[in-house]
Design a protein around this motif. Sequence first.
Motif, short mmCIF file in Angstrom:
data_model
loop_
_atom_site.label_atom_id
_atom_site.label_comp_id
_atom_site.label_asym_id
_atom_site.label_seq_id
_atom_site.Cartn_x
_atom_site.Cartn_y
_atom_site.Cartn_z
N PHE A 20 -7.48 -13.79 25.27
CA PHE A 20 -7.23 -13.41 26.66
C PHE A 20 -7.10 -14.64 27.57
CE2 PHE A 20 -7.66 -9.25 25.19
CZ PHE A 20 -7.44 -8.33 26.20
N VAL A 21 -7.79 -15.74 27.21
CA VAL A 21 -7.57 -17.01 27.93
C VAL A 21 -6.10 -17.41 27.81
CG1 VAL A 21 -8.06 -19.49 27.98
CG2 VAL A 21 -9.95 -17.88 27.69
N THR A 22 -5.56 -17.33 26.58
CA THR A 22 -4.17 -17.74 26.36
C THR A 22 -3.20 -16.80 27.05
OG1 THR A 22 -3.92 -16.53 24.26
CG2 THR A 22 -4.76 -18.77 24.12
N ILE A 23 -3.52 -15.50 27.06
CA ILE A 23 -2.65 -14.53 27.75
C ILE A 23 -2.68 -14.83 29.25
CG2 ILE A 23 -2.38 -12.08 28.37
CD1 ILE A 23 -3.45 -11.42 25.52
N GLY A 24 -3.87 -15.17 29.77
CA GLY A 24 -3.99 -15.51 31.20
C GLY A 24 -3.14 -16.72 31.56
N ILE A 25 -3.17 -17.75 30.69
CA ILE A 25 -2.35 -18.95 30.93
C ILE A 25 -0.87 -18.57 30.93
CG2 ILE A 25 -1.62 -21.18 29.93
CD1 ILE A 25 -4.52 -21.45 28.82
N PHE A 26 -0.48 -17.75 29.97
CA PHE A 26 0.92 -17.35 29.85
C PHE A 26 1.38 -16.55 31.07
CE2 PHE A 26 4.07 -14.18 28.19
CZ PHE A 26 5.12 -15.07 28.05
N ILE A 27 0.57 -15.59 31.50
CA ILE A 27 0.92 -14.78 32.69
C ILE A 27 1.03 -15.69 33.91
CG2 ILE A 27 0.04 -13.00 34.29
CD1 ILE A 27 -1.14 -11.58 31.80
N ALA A 28 0.08 -16.63 34.04
CA ALA A 28 0.11 -17.56 35.18
C ALA A 28 1.40 -18.38 35.19
CB ALA A 28 -1.11 -18.49 35.12
N ASN A 29 1.83 -18.83 34.01
CA ASN A 29 3.08 -19.60 33.93
C ASN A 29 4.28 -18.76 34.36
OD1 ASN A 29 1.95 -22.03 33.08
ND2 ASN A 29 2.03 -21.47 30.92
N LEU A 30 4.29 -17.49 33.93
CA LEU A 30 5.38 -16.59 34.34
C LEU A 30 5.38 -16.38 35.85
CD1 LEU A 30 5.38 -13.71 31.66
CD2 LEU A 30 7.14 -15.45 32.01
N ILE A 31 4.18 -16.17 36.40
CA ILE A 31 4.06 -15.93 37.85
C ILE A 31 4.48 -17.17 38.63
CG2 ILE A 31 2.36 -15.58 39.71
CD1 ILE A 31 1.12 -13.43 37.79
N ASN A 32 4.04 -18.35 38.17
CA ASN A 32 4.46 -19.59 38.84
C ASN A 32 5.97 -19.76 38.79
OD1 ASN A 32 2.06 -20.56 39.83
ND2 ASN A 32 1.56 -21.72 37.99
N TYR A 33 6.55 -19.38 37.66
CA TYR A 33 8.01 -19.47 37.50
C TYR A 33 8.71 -18.60 38.54
CZ TYR A 33 12.57 -19.58 35.16
OH TYR A 33 13.89 -19.76 34.87
N GLY A 34 8.12 -17.40 38.78
CA GLY A 34 8.70 -16.49 39.78
C GLY A 34 8.44 -16.92 41.21
N THR A 35 7.20 -17.37 41.49
CA THR A 35 6.83 -17.66 42.90
C THR A 35 7.32 -19.03 43.36
OG1 THR A 35 4.67 -18.53 42.23
CG2 THR A 35 4.76 -16.19 42.83
N SER A 36 7.75 -19.89 42.42
CA SER A 36 8.21 -21.22 42.83
C SER A 36 9.45 -21.15 43.73
CB SER A 36 8.50 -22.09 41.60
OG SER A 36 9.55 -21.51 40.84
N THR A 37 10.15 -20.02 43.71
CA THR A 37 11.34 -19.87 44.56
C THR A 37 11.05 -19.05 45.82
OG1 THR A 37 11.99 -17.92 43.28
CG2 THR A 37 12.92 -20.03 42.58
N VAL A 38 9.79 -18.63 45.98
CA VAL A 38 9.41 -17.84 47.17
C VAL A 38 8.86 -18.80 48.22
CG1 VAL A 38 7.97 -15.96 48.07
CG2 VAL A 38 8.85 -15.84 45.73
N HIS A 39 9.64 -19.08 49.26
CA HIS A 39 9.24 -20.08 50.27
C HIS A 39 8.82 -19.37 51.56
CE1 HIS A 39 10.75 -23.12 47.57
NE2 HIS A 39 11.92 -22.51 47.52
#
Length: 500
Positions: free
Chosen positions: A170-189
Amino acid sequence: MASEEQIVFKSKVTSYVMACWILAAFGGLMFGYDIGISGGVSGMDDFLIKFFPKVHERKMHANENNYCKYDDQLLQLFTSSLYLAALVASFFASRACTVLGRKLTILMASSFFILGAAFSAAANALWVLILGRILFGIGVGFGNEAVPLFLTEVAPAQHRGAVNILFQLFVTIGIFIANLINYGTSTVHPHGWRISLGLAAIPAIILLLGSLVITETPSSLVERGQEDKGKSALKRIRGVDDVDAEFQQIVVACEQARQVKKPFQKLFKRSGIPPLTIAIFIQIFQQFTGINAIMFYAPVLFQTLGFKTDASLLSSVITGLVNVGSTFVSIYAVDKIGRRKLLLEACVQMLISQIAIGSILQIHLKETGSLDKGLAAVVVFLVCTYVMGFAWSWGPMGWLIPSEIFPVETRTAGFAFAVSSNMLCTFIIAQAFLSMLCHMRSFIFFFFSAWILVMGIFVLFLVPETKGVPIDLVEERVWKQHPVWKKFFDDEKPKSLEMA
């Protein structure tokens, strides 16, 4: 002794006990999400402009130094303050686990984490942001103390490795989800970073609700004098009524635990040294593999290699996926192959990967400019090979082994030392990595390689195998049989004689 080896207590894997395992493991997702989110957020321009304008200025310079553009002590404090808070909190969590039980400690962990998410997402000043990180840290300290102990104590001996590794999965799943979310939110200004930090509340809310559903562990109930509740909890998690033999073993272990009024003092007695040494060094080594350096700063690292922001976050998503997938290998293998073989194989794999990464960067990556695409792809592949080795060995074993090697009387105290060692080393790495990257450049990978070599030698000679051994018989069957550690128990009578 020979007949004792054959003891396998009766148990069935019921839907209720599986629900307990999965709900508690959300403590790992909470921790993993934070590891993954920090590196991505600290690379976002909107976040840097608001809180770290000097870093943003350096980042914007055309001929920026690849190795030094993120070297800023305050920016590193944003990430690492959490681990300092978690270090201190783990000792309070140890006491909470003993006095209040694992279940209530898990509830407290999720509550602190939710508060941390609220402060972080709403922050308009740096001190509010750091306060949010500290609250996250207290949540992590409590969660990382209580959840692995909970999973180890509710799991039957023959599945204990796999169940405990759910935490790391679940630590690894958390890291993976966080990376996906960062990928999405990096374009939200300009508020993408607020979304990333605020969403940390979701796994914490699930853990909070889960803590109301899960049972308390039989060991914790018996240790606190609630034997009837302990027996019914054991029946519930084993899915059978015939639990007398296992319950008797728990009662005997807890009786001995009650004789120990000061567990922290007992830890430093002669017989406490072997498990304490292994627990602390396993956690130190887990961090000095360099994994959190890779995971925290994967987006930053890939930007250093010349990937643009989106591409670097995407590369982090790839490594995150490898991390999750490889942890499943560990769940399958740990109770079949054993702990030691997984650790030793991974040392070889990680050593080769780190040396190869360091060599490529040393030869081809200068202070300015970037790697050509082919070499950059090779580095991403090597990072994945490295993450793969870590994810089926040092990642899960760092939490599994310390949670199963202490007798019940020193289990929460001993595990607190393990958690705090992990947090101290994570703090040191998080606070120092960007500065080390700036000053050591590609030699940082050779620095971690040297540690991996030391770890392999440590495992080879000092780490015992605990596969399939009931948790309350580890001292008799593991420590007293180990060629190096058995002399620490020479002056003790066997527990079976004491009982008589």
